[in-house]
Motif scaffolding. Structure first.
Motif: not given
Lengths: 115, 117
Positions: A32, A34, A36, A46, A51, A96, A99-101, B101-102, B104-105
């Motif tokens: 994933y 990003f 920023y 952001l 993804f 990961l 359940g979060a990043q 999960v995608a 959960n920014i």
């Protein structure tokens, strides 16, 4: 372990010129990714994220980025920069965790715009 | 819809004092993350919390640093007996709780800039 490299610490471009900021990542699975942006004294905003799916992603303020798996890169581009784009730009990969990043950031690229 | 709120924006402490940094997540967000940005560096992950639980604190220094996210109220990052090397910008981020999960920014606050004299 995950890592992100932004090879350019500081870039200067003229207003109206095109821009490309480089980002290379290391991650064992499908990443994933990003970008920023941080204006002086501010938090991070952001710009865009990747993804899955289309490897060319569009973001806010006219920015786009292209995911290239073969090169482990996620470079940020803008066709024509504006003076207000002067800021620090951070590339990040999401690792990961339950359940979060957890975001792993590069060291940032400072963008200066010449009038 | 207010964003992630951090306070204070600037905090000055003398060596040996305690620093308390507060973070109120965006409405509806149940995940909070703390990051530290040292001068001329990128952000480094410190800790990830959900309500009343620390999920991942792998980036927290082993001593003097602690974090909490109580059932009511903001998340707190606490630094005891501060030293000059703790001078940095501390950013909080929050994200929603979504099975995808995608989605959960992470949204970031403006940060707390800690200066240790």
């Amino acid at each position: 372990a995950q890592s992100v490299t932004q090879p350019d610490i500081h870039i200067t471009v003229s207003e109206g010129a095109s821009l490309e900021l480089r980002c290379n990542y290391s991650y064992g699975a499908t990443p994933y990714l990003f970008w920023y942006v941080q204006s002086p004294g501010q938090g991070l905003q952001l710009l865009l994220k990747y993804f899955s799916g289309d490897t060319l992603v569009q973001g806010i303020k006219g920015f786009e980025a292209e995911f290239k798996r073969s090169q482990s890169s996620f470079n940020l581009r803008k066709p024509s920069v504006h003076w207000s784009d002067a800021a620090e730009y951070f590339c990040a990969v999401g690792a990961l965790i339950q359940g979060a990043q957890k975001l792993v950031f590069g060291q940032g690229t400072r963008l200066t715009i010449n009038p | 819809n207010a964003g992630v709120m951090q306070n204070p924006r600037h905090l000055v402490r003398r060596r040996g004092q305690e620093a308390r940094l507060r973070c109120s997540p965006m409405k509806g967000h149940s995940h909070v993350y703390w990051y530290r940005q040292l001068p001329e560096e990128g952000l480094k992950f410190m800790v990830y919390l959900q309500k009343e639980n620390i999920i991942d604190e792998s980036g927290m220094p082993k001593e003097r640093f602690s974090a909490e996210f109580p059932k009511e109220g903001p998340s707190i990052l606490r630094i005891q007996q501060v030293v000059r090397g703790d001078s940095a910008a501390y950013f909080c981020a929050s994200s929603p709780r979504d099975r995808l999960v995608a989605k959960n920014i992470q949204y970031f606050g403006a940060g707390t800039r800690l200066s240790v004299l």
